[in-house]
Design a protein around this motif. Structure first.
Motif, PDB file in Angstrom:
ATOM      1  N   LEU A 142       0.838  -1.195   0.000  1.00 31.22           N
ATOM      2  CA  LEU A 142       0.000   0.000   0.000  1.00 31.22           C
ATOM      3  C   LEU A 142       0.878   1.252   0.000  1.00 31.22           C
ATOM      4  O   LEU A 142       1.744   1.418   0.868  1.00 31.22           O
ATOM      5  CB  LEU A 142      -0.884  -0.022   1.251  1.00 31.22           C
ATOM      6  N   ILE A 143       0.665   2.160  -0.982  1.00 28.72           N
ATOM      7  CA  ILE A 143       1.439   3.407  -1.029  1.00 28.72           C
ATOM      8  C   ILE A 143       0.557   4.626  -0.748  1.00 28.72           C
ATOM      9  O   ILE A 143       1.081   5.732  -0.567  1.00 28.72           O
ATOM     10  CB  ILE A 143       2.177   3.581  -2.366  1.00 28.72           C
ATOM     11  N   SER A 144      -0.745   4.450  -0.741  1.00 29.58           N
ATOM     12  CA  SER A 144      -1.699   5.483  -0.335  1.00 29.58           C
ATOM     13  C   SER A 144      -2.994   4.749  -0.013  1.00 29.58           C
ATOM     14  O   SER A 144      -3.081   3.537  -0.168  1.00 29.58           O
ATOM     15  CB  SER A 144      -1.916   6.525  -1.434  1.00 29.58           C
ATOM     16  N   ASP A 145      -4.012   5.478   0.408  1.00 34.20           N
ATOM     17  CA  ASP A 145      -5.258   4.781   0.727  1.00 34.20           C
ATOM     18  C   ASP A 145      -5.965   4.257  -0.508  1.00 34.20           C
ATOM     19  O   ASP A 145      -6.882   3.438  -0.400  1.00 34.20           O
ATOM     20  CB  ASP A 145      -6.199   5.700   1.527  1.00 34.20           C
ATOM     21  N   ARG A 146      -5.527   4.670  -1.711  1.00 34.46           N
ATOM     22  CA  ARG A 146      -6.199   4.266  -2.944  1.00 34.46           C
ATOM     23  C   ARG A 146      -5.330   3.454  -3.898  1.00 34.46           C
ATOM     24  O   ARG A 146      -5.853   2.883  -4.857  1.00 34.46           O
ATOM     25  CB  ARG A 146      -6.703   5.530  -3.660  1.00 34.46           C
ATOM     26  N   TYR A 147      -4.007   3.385  -3.648  1.00 36.50           N
ATOM     27  CA  TYR A 147      -3.120   2.739  -4.613  1.00 36.50           C
ATOM     28  C   TYR A 147      -2.205   1.696  -3.965  1.00 36.50           C
ATOM     29  O   TYR A 147      -1.738   1.883  -2.832  1.00 36.50           O
ATOM     30  CB  TYR A 147      -2.262   3.775  -5.334  1.00 36.50           C
ATOM     31  N   VAL A 148      -1.955   0.636  -4.733  1.00 38.01           N
ATOM     32  CA  VAL A 148      -1.094  -0.469  -4.314  1.00 38.01           C
ATOM     33  C   VAL A 148      -0.073  -0.732  -5.418  1.00 38.01           C
ATOM     34  O   VAL A 148      -0.409  -0.684  -6.610  1.00 38.01           O
ATOM     35  CB  VAL A 148      -1.918  -1.755  -4.064  1.00 38.01           C
ATOM     36  N   LEU A 149       1.165  -1.004  -5.046  1.00 44.47           N
ATOM     37  CA  LEU A 149       2.176  -1.448  -6.003  1.00 44.47           C
ATOM     38  C   LEU A 149       2.269  -2.959  -5.976  1.00 44.47           C
ATOM     39  O   LEU A 149       2.178  -3.580  -4.913  1.00 44.47           O
ATOM     40  CB  LEU A 149       3.550  -0.860  -5.661  1.00 44.47           C
ATOM     41  N   SER A 150       2.488  -3.551  -7.142  1.00 40.04           N
ATOM     42  CA  SER A 150       2.673  -5.005  -7.229  1.00 40.04           C
ATOM     43  C   SER A 150       3.473  -5.305  -8.491  1.00 40.04           C
ATOM     44  O   SER A 150       4.007  -4.399  -9.137  1.00 40.04           O
ATOM     45  CB  SER A 150       1.304  -5.718  -7.244  1.00 40.04           C
ATOM     46  N   ALA A 151       3.559  -6.592  -8.847  1.00 41.45           N
ATOM     47  CA  ALA A 151       4.282  -7.024 -10.048  1.00 41.45           C
ATOM     48  C   ALA A 151       3.311  -7.162 -11.212  1.00 41.45           C
ATOM     49  O   ALA A 151       2.196  -7.669 -11.049  1.00 41.45           O
ATOM     50  CB  ALA A 151       4.983  -8.356  -9.791  1.00 41.45           C
ATOM     51  N   ALA A 152       3.728  -6.725 -12.383  1.00 39.42           N
ATOM     52  CA  ALA A 152       2.862  -6.784 -13.562  1.00 39.42           C
ATOM     53  C   ALA A 152       2.491  -8.224 -13.911  1.00 39.42           C
ATOM     54  O   ALA A 152       1.367  -8.494 -14.361  1.00 39.42           O
ATOM     55  CB  ALA A 152       3.541  -6.103 -14.742  1.00 39.42           C
ATOM     56  N   HIS A 153       3.421  -9.166 -13.703  1.00 36.37           N
ATOM     57  CA  HIS A 153       3.133 -10.535 -14.129  1.00 36.37           C
ATOM     58  C   HIS A 153       1.999 -11.177 -13.327  1.00 36.37           C
ATOM     59  O   HIS A 153       1.434 -12.189 -13.746  1.00 36.37           O
ATOM     60  CB  HIS A 153       4.399 -11.403 -14.079  1.00 36.37           C
ATOM     61  N   CYS A 154       1.665 -10.579 -12.181  1.00 34.86           N
ATOM     62  CA  CYS A 154       0.559 -11.101 -11.383  1.00 34.86           C
ATOM     63  C   CYS A 154      -0.789 -10.896 -12.068  1.00 34.86           C
ATOM     64  O   CYS A 154      -1.760 -11.596 -11.751  1.00 34.86           O
ATOM     65  CB  CYS A 154       0.518 -10.424 -10.013  1.00 34.86           C
ATOM     66  N   PHE A 155      -0.846  -9.935 -12.988  1.00 37.99           N
ATOM     67  CA  PHE A 155      -2.137  -9.541 -13.553  1.00 37.99           C
ATOM     68  C   PHE A 155      -2.216  -9.771 -15.058  1.00 37.99           C
ATOM     69  O   PHE A 155      -2.995  -9.132 -15.758  1.00 37.99           O
ATOM     70  CB  PHE A 155      -2.408  -8.071 -13.218  1.00 37.99           C
ATOM     71  N   LYS A 156      -1.431 -10.717 -15.550  1.00 34.98           N
ATOM     72  CA  LYS A 156      -1.509 -11.095 -16.951  1.00 34.98           C
ATOM     73  C   LYS A 156      -2.850 -11.748 -17.240  1.00 34.98           C
ATOM     74  O   LYS A 156      -3.372 -12.519 -16.428  1.00 34.98           O
ATOM     75  CB  LYS A 156      -0.361 -12.037 -17.314  1.00 34.98           C
ATOM     76  N   SER A 157      -3.413 -11.485 -18.409  1.00 33.44           N
ATOM     77  CA  SER A 157      -4.715 -12.068 -18.756  1.00 33.44           C
ATOM     78  C   SER A 157      -4.662 -13.584 -18.818  1.00 33.44           C
ATOM     79  O   SER A 157      -5.662 -14.267 -18.591  1.00 33.44           O
ATOM     80  CB  SER A 157      -5.190 -11.515 -20.106  1.00 33.44           C
TER      81      SER A 157
END
Length: 374
Positions: free
Chosen positions: A149-164
């Motif tokens: 969590l970097i703010s109350d509205r945004y999260v950082l993660s890895a792009a490969h986690c969200f591949k279609s």
């Protein structure tokens, strides 16, 4: 999280007390002072550093405790030497969207798999996020990646986690989790609020993800559908290293050789045939360094500064830990910064003389900030 932020070990002593804002007058030991950030008060900043190094005189922690004004928005201290206080450090260069980052970040009340890790204390990782969703095949609910969590509205993660191709739907970000099987999570007589499952509004993968190499630019910015409810103890955004020298006290080049902390709920067995996942959030300390294995794993990346390597002593992160943070503590204050995101590593996690590869957050700070929206 290289060192526990001592100032917040006493947080329970001030929560619920009368809050005081920065710049307001205060009294300590019958002397008048002003409530300011500890890094702006030379005498108390020196005391904090002595406590951290173990060189402080007896009773120093109580002295620091008595100096706390509030922790409602950020830790402030009653500085009785304010007339000689150092002016607050200026922030790094302002980038579009930077005002959306919280001023209160990176403070905990303690200050693929985690291999040879340990159960994390309940209060140690208030910025951890766990992603969950359903698989198309059976509709089962699964936890699949981590984030920070970097703010109350945004999260950082890895792009490969969200591949279609992952075929994961109805994704939610779980904020404020620690032990998967219990609710509420309690430790030492203190209990956390119920974890928040917040649907994902949008996933912003880096536009150059997989351009140049399979794992290049492995970073994603996730916007939540509603703000997370922040909690002074259990849900706190982490800090971004916008200017490492000013924020951390050392440059990006000096990350190497330092010990960072990683965390996650990923696989914990060395045997790749076993999918053993922990019930409790795991944490592990890893040396940040460039080994021959690191150079081999990142040789196809056209931007060597976009990644960090950590591990090498048999400790490691692994599948399921992807997207989770690699953190360093500031030498200037009590804050923790996310410097890396778990990306990829050896086929057999924790194999001796191998390292995990982490996306370097500092390299992408401008991109992150430019994509933040109210």
């Amino acid at each position: 999280m290289g060192q526990l932020p001592v100032i917040v070990l006493v947080i329970a002593m001030v929560v619920g007390s009368e809050a005081q804002n920065i710049g307001t007058k205060c009294r300590k030991d019958k002397r008048e002072g002003v409530c300011i950030k500890i890094e702006s008060c030379p005498s108390l900043l020196t005391l904090l550093r002595q406590i951290r190094s173990g060189s402080a005189p007896s009773g120093s922690l109580n002295e620091l405790r008595r100096s706390l004004c509030t922790f409602i928005t950020e830790p402030l201290v009653c500085c009785t030497s304010f007339s000689s206080a150092i002016p607050p450090r200026p922030d790094g260069p302002q980038v579009s969207g930077g005002s959306l980052l919280p001023s209160q970040c990176g403070v905990s009340a303690l200050t693929d798999r985690i291999i040879d890790g340990e159960d994390a204390p309940l209060l140690a990782w208030p910025w951890m996020v766990l992603f969950a969703g359903t698989k198309n095949s059976d509709g089962g609910f699964i936890f699949f990646c981590g984030g920070v969590l970097i703010s109350d509205r945004y999260v950082l993660s890895a792009a490969h986690c969200f591949k279609s191709s992952n075929n994961i739907r109805q994704v939610v970000a779980r904020v404020g989790e620690h032990t998967l099987s219990t609710n509420p999570d309690c430790e030492g007589g203190r209990c956390a609020p119920t974890p928040q499952d917040i649907p994902i509004e949008r996933v912003i993968n880096h536009p150059d993800y997989q351009r140049g190499c399979r794992s290049c630019n492995d970073i994603a910015l996730i916007r939540l559908s509603r703000p997370a409810v922040l909690d002074v103890l259990f849900v706190v955004p982490i800090c971004l290293p916008r200017n490492p020298v000013q924020d951390l006290g050392f440059s990006v080049q000096q990350y190497r050789g330092k010990l960072g902390w990683a965390a996650g709920w990923g696989l914990i067995s060395r045997d790749s045939r076993q999918s053993l996942r922990p019930d409790v959030l795991q944490q592990v300390q890893l040396p940040i360094q460039d080994s021959a294995d690191c150079q081999r794993r990142t040789s196809s990346n056209p931007n060597p500064n976009s990644v960090l390597c950590a591990g090498g002593d048999g400790r490691d992160t692994c599948r399921g830990d992807s997207g989770g943070p690699l953190t360093l503590g500031s030498t200037l204050n009590s804050r923790t910064y996310v410097v890396g995101l778990t990306s990829h590593g050896p086929l057999e996690c924790g194999t001796p003389n191998t390292q995990g590869v982490y996306t370097s957050v500092n390299y992408y700070v401008d991109w992150i900030i430019s994509n933040l929206q109210p």
